[in-house]
Motif scaffolding. Structure first.
Motif, mmCIF file in Angstrom:
data_model
loop_
_atom_site.group_PDB
_atom_site.id
_atom_site.type_symbol
_atom_site.label_atom_id
_atom_site.label_comp_id
_atom_site.label_asym_id
_atom_site.label_seq_id
_atom_site.Cartn_x
_atom_site.Cartn_y
_atom_site.Cartn_z
ATOM 1 N N GLU A 36 -37.488 94.984 -25.496
ATOM 2 C CA GLU A 36 -38.010 93.665 -25.131
ATOM 3 C C GLU A 36 -37.437 93.274 -23.770
ATOM 4 N N ARG A 37 -38.323 92.892 -22.860
ATOM 5 C CA ARG A 37 -37.849 92.583 -21.507
ATOM 6 C C ARG A 37 -37.042 91.278 -21.455
ATOM 7 N N ASP A 38 -37.366 90.320 -22.336
ATOM 8 C CA ASP A 38 -36.629 89.043 -22.348
ATOM 9 C C ASP A 38 -35.275 89.195 -23.040
ATOM 10 N N THR A 39 -34.416 88.172 -22.812
ATOM 11 C CA THR A 39 -33.218 88.012 -23.628
ATOM 12 C C THR A 39 -33.572 86.958 -24.670
ATOM 13 N N PHE A 40 -33.207 87.173 -25.917
ATOM 14 C CA PHE A 40 -33.582 86.205 -26.956
ATOM 15 C C PHE A 40 -32.729 84.953 -26.836
ATOM 16 N N PRO A 41 -33.363 83.780 -26.769
ATOM 17 C CA PRO A 41 -32.563 82.551 -26.728
ATOM 18 C C PRO A 41 -31.891 82.313 -28.082
ATOM 19 N N ALA A 42 -30.710 81.708 -28.057
ATOM 20 C CA ALA A 42 -29.993 81.445 -29.315
ATOM 21 C C ALA A 42 -30.761 80.424 -30.155
ATOM 22 N N ASP A 43 -31.324 79.409 -29.493
ATOM 23 C CA ASP A 43 -32.096 78.395 -30.207
ATOM 24 C C ASP A 43 -33.573 78.754 -30.139
ATOM 25 N N PRO A 44 -34.367 78.215 -31.068
ATOM 26 C CA PRO A 44 -35.798 78.513 -31.020
ATOM 27 C C PRO A 44 -36.506 77.736 -29.902
ATOM 28 N N VAL A 45 -36.390 78.250 -28.692
ATOM 29 C CA VAL A 45 -37.043 77.609 -27.533
ATOM 30 C C VAL A 45 -37.918 78.653 -26.830
ATOM 31 N N PRO A 46 -38.928 78.173 -26.062
ATOM 32 C CA PRO A 46 -39.824 79.122 -25.390
ATOM 33 C C PRO A 46 -39.075 80.086 -24.471
ATOM 34 N N ARG A 47 -39.640 81.279 -24.288
ATOM 35 C CA ARG A 47 -39.036 82.267 -23.376
ATOM 36 C C ARG A 47 -40.132 82.803 -22.456
ATOM 37 N N PRO A 48 -39.735 83.332 -21.272
ATOM 38 C CA PRO A 48 -40.725 83.678 -20.245
ATOM 39 C C PRO A 48 -41.746 84.741 -20.657
ATOM 40 N N GLY A 49 -41.330 85.731 -21.447
ATOM 41 C CA GLY A 49 -42.248 86.812 -21.831
ATOM 42 C C GLY A 49 -43.373 86.361 -22.747
ATOM 43 N N VAL A 50 -43.221 85.162 -23.307
ATOM 44 C CA VAL A 50 -44.254 84.608 -24.190
ATOM 45 C C VAL A 50 -44.642 83.228 -23.646
ATOM 46 N N ARG A 157 -40.007 105.381 -20.328
ATOM 47 C CA ARG A 157 -39.055 105.137 -19.252
ATOM 48 C C ARG A 157 -38.931 103.626 -19.147
ATOM 49 N N TYR A 158 -37.710 103.123 -19.157
ATOM 50 C CA TYR A 158 -37.525 101.670 -19.129
ATOM 51 C C TYR A 158 -36.342 101.299 -18.251
ATOM 52 N N GLU A 159 -36.268 100.009 -17.938
ATOM 53 C CA GLU A 159 -35.195 99.519 -17.071
ATOM 54 C C GLU A 159 -34.354 98.522 -17.847
ATOM 55 N N THR A 160 -33.039 98.695 -17.810
ATOM 56 C CA THR A 160 -32.153 97.770 -18.526
ATOM 57 C C THR A 160 -31.903 96.541 -17.657
ATOM 58 N N LYS A 161 -31.256 95.521 -18.243
ATOM 59 C CA LYS A 161 -31.045 94.298 -17.453
ATOM 60 C C LYS A 161 -30.065 94.529 -16.297
ATOM 61 N N GLU A 162 -29.287 95.584 -16.381
ATOM 62 C CA GLU A 162 -28.385 95.915 -15.257
ATOM 63 C C GLU A 162 -29.132 96.673 -14.156
ATOM 64 N N GLY A 163 -30.430 96.953 -14.395
ATOM 65 C CA GLY A 163 -31.217 97.639 -13.371
ATOM 66 C C GLY A 163 -31.171 99.161 -13.480
ATOM 67 N N ARG A 164 -30.563 99.668 -14.565
ATOM 68 C CA ARG A 164 -30.523 101.121 -14.767
ATOM 69 C C ARG A 164 -31.838 101.606 -15.359
ATOM 70 N N GLN A 165 -32.308 102.754 -14.916
ATOM 71 C CA GLN A 165 -33.507 103.324 -15.531
ATOM 72 C C GLN A 165 -33.106 104.393 -16.534
ATOM 73 N N GLU A 166 -33.687 104.306 -17.707
ATOM 74 C CA GLU A 166 -33.354 105.262 -18.765
ATOM 75 C C GLU A 166 -34.630 105.752 -19.428
ATOM 76 N N THR A 167 -34.530 106.848 -20.154
ATOM 77 C CA THR A 167 -35.691 107.364 -20.882
ATOM 78 C C THR A 167 -35.296 107.564 -22.334
ATOM 79 N N LEU A 168 -36.194 107.199 -23.217
ATOM 80 C CA LEU A 168 -35.948 107.404 -24.643
ATOM 81 C C LEU A 168 -37.131 108.181 -25.216
ATOM 82 N N ALA A 169 -36.834 109.300 -25.876
ATOM 83 C CA ALA A 169 -37.905 110.114 -26.466
ATOM 84 C C ALA A 169 -38.269 109.552 -27.836
#
Ligand SMILES: Cc1cc2nc3c(=O)[nH]c(=O)nc-3n(C[C@H](O)[C@H](O)[C@H](O)COP(=O)(O)OP(=O)(O)OC[C@H]3O[C@@H](n4cnc5c(N)ncnc54)[C@H](O)[C@@H]3O)c2cc1C
Length: 450
Positions: A36-50, A157-169
């Motif tokens: 998931e590209r977003d970080t989950f908010p602790a409270d039930p509030v809107p987030r940018p990916g949705v 292939r995905y990018e972590t929040k630190e900007g690292r690119q990784e691949t998961l099979a």
């Protein structure tokens, strides 16, 4: 008994269909990773990916049933989270032209009203309880990778929040990103044709506000749906009581009639609706945040099932497969129903030879049947407005007259009322209207009206 189909599965997106799909996959894969590209908010509030999470989201009976199939005792969780119980047929005022409101009857089942972020949080908490599902926040999927055969999907292939690119099979990738762009890009990279698309352009504007329910307010209803008198106007509104004693109000209109985003003008638009119910309720209520707007362009159905070959190891779900006009409140419920369908198909295929080879064709065929009813209810009636663009069904007028006649009979007859609302809530397919005795009554009603 669960039979494992593969070691690793990946879900792109932790929205409504991604969470449901992760649960479905957990029975048949050793490890399920949700990116998931977003970080989950602790409270039930809107987030940018949705971005739609600022707007009212109703959960239909069919969606509740599907979530309950995936997560036993799901209703208890909704109640525990302060979801507002809404008795179908009774607790909501349907202000339909000719009926203000439509006759109210307790039809015998309950759904729950709450904000989109809250329902998503309730579902996410249930997913988190599965030991073999990992939710990876801040991870943006960039690309679906092809396997050595050059024909199947083999990882992300995905990018972590630190900007690292990784691949998961992975043996299976479910695209629950809502947009489905990675699936389309993958088909393109394989040199495969794009799926045919059915598009119905509605050009709808939506604006939503949140209010504290005034202390002195009392009513015998918990929600209102003010439906416009098509074709003269497209202005309508929905207001629902949600958690923490709040009202969520979504106003909508098409083409030149988009609701405004400024507080006073929002109230003015509410005042211009066909009835005064919503305006009277909110005119002195305290707004809890700024008005937020959303533009909805089109209903979109991608016919992946019509492609000769669909890559093994890949499956689009939810909005990535079909997106509906939000006015009818179906998207989350269809997402949940597709996830429940995926689970049933996986269970059936698990004992067979090559389940992954059979998965996509089986899923697309059954999802098509599932989508028929919500599509007929939402996208097709959108053609009532002459500005709506798309392939107008040849029998549009008679289909609309049929719906009108069913509603008139439902107003008088509790059994037909129940059936109509069960179809609207996706608890029954629209084909129940083909029952011969009902068809006869509807025909007689149509003849009388003309
Ligand atoms: C204004 C509005 C009102 C609506 N009202 C209702 C309603 O009343 N009732 C109802 O049932 N439905 C409603 N819907 C529809 C509903 O929001 C969607 O149908 C539903 O959320 C679809 O689920 P999904 O999982 O396919 O997509 P989403 O729930 O949108 O989730 C997609 C997820 O994928 C993530 N993502 C996207 N790309 C990537 C990537 N590359 N890498 C990692 N993560 C990614 C996003 O951040 C997001 O979390 C409404 C929609 C709109 C626009």
């Amino acid at each position: 008994v669960s039979i494992f189909i593969g070691r690793q599965a990946i879900v792109i997106g932790a929205g409504m269909s991604g969470l449901g799909a992760a649960r479905a996959l957990a029975d048949h894969f050793e490890q399920v990773t949700v990116l998931e590209r977003d970080t989950f908010p602790a409270d039930p509030v809107p987030r940018p990916g949705v971005p739609q999470s600022w707007h009212l989201h109703g959960l239909l009976g069919g969606g509740l049933r599907a979530f309950s199939e995936l997560f036993p005792d799901f209703e208890t969780d909704l109640i525990g989270a302060d979801g507002v119980p809404v008795r179908a047929g009774l607790d909501f005022l349907f202000e339909i032209p000719g009926y203000d409101p439509f006759p109210r009857r307790d039809l015998g089942w309950v759904t729950y009203a709450m904000s989109r972020p809250l329902i998503e949080q309730v579902v996410r908490r249930r997913v988190e309880r599965h030991a073999n599902i990992t939710l990876r926040q801040g991870c943006r999927a960039l690309e679906i990778a092809a396997g050595p055969d050059g024909a199947s999907a083999s990882g992300i292939r995905y990018e972590t929040k630190e900007g690292r690119q990784e691949t998961l099979a992975a043996a299976l990738i479910v695209d629950a990103s809502a947009r489905g762009t990675l699936t389309l890009a993958f088909l393109k990279s394989l040199g495969r044709p794009m799926p045919e698309q059915t598009r119905i352009e509605v050009n709808e504007g939506i604006a939503s506000a949140l209010f504290a329910v005034p202390d002195n307010f009392s009513s015998d209803w918990k929600g209102v749906f003010t439906i416009p008198a098509a074709r003269e106007s497209s202005r309508g509104g929905i207001m629902v009581r949600v958690e923490e004693n709040r009202w969520m109000v979504t106003l909508f209109g098409r083409h030149g009639e988009w609701p405004p985003g400024e507080g006073k003008k929002f109230l003015g638009y509410a005042q211009s609706l066909r009835t005064s119910t919503i305006y009277s309720a909110i005119k002195d209520a305290k707004p809890l945040r700024d008005v937020v707007r959303f533009g909805f362009t089109e209903n979109l159905l991608r016919h992946f099932g019509r492609l000769d070959l669909f890559p093994r190891g890949l499956l689009p779900i939810g909005d990535a497969l079909c997106r509906f006009n939000p006015m009818y409140g179906q998207g989350m419920s269809v997402a949940a129903m597709e996830a429940a369908l995926l689970r049933r198909i996986l269970s059936a295929l698990a004992a067979e030879q090559d389940p992954l080879g059979k998965l996509a064709p089986a899923f697309f065929a059954e999802a098509q049947v599932l989508i028929e009813t919500p599509w007929a209810i939402s996208a097709v009636p959108d053609f009532i407005y002459p500005e709506t663009k798309g392939d107008r069904p040849a029998d549009l007028e008679s289909a609309l007259r049929f719906e009108g006649a069913v509603a008139r009979i439902a107003a008088r007859d509790p059994a037909v009322h129940k059936l109509m609302v069960e179809v609207q809530h996706l608890l029954k397919p629209r084909s129940v209207y083909r029952e011969p005795a009902l068809v006869e009554r509807v025909k007689a009603e149509m003849a009388e009206a003309w």
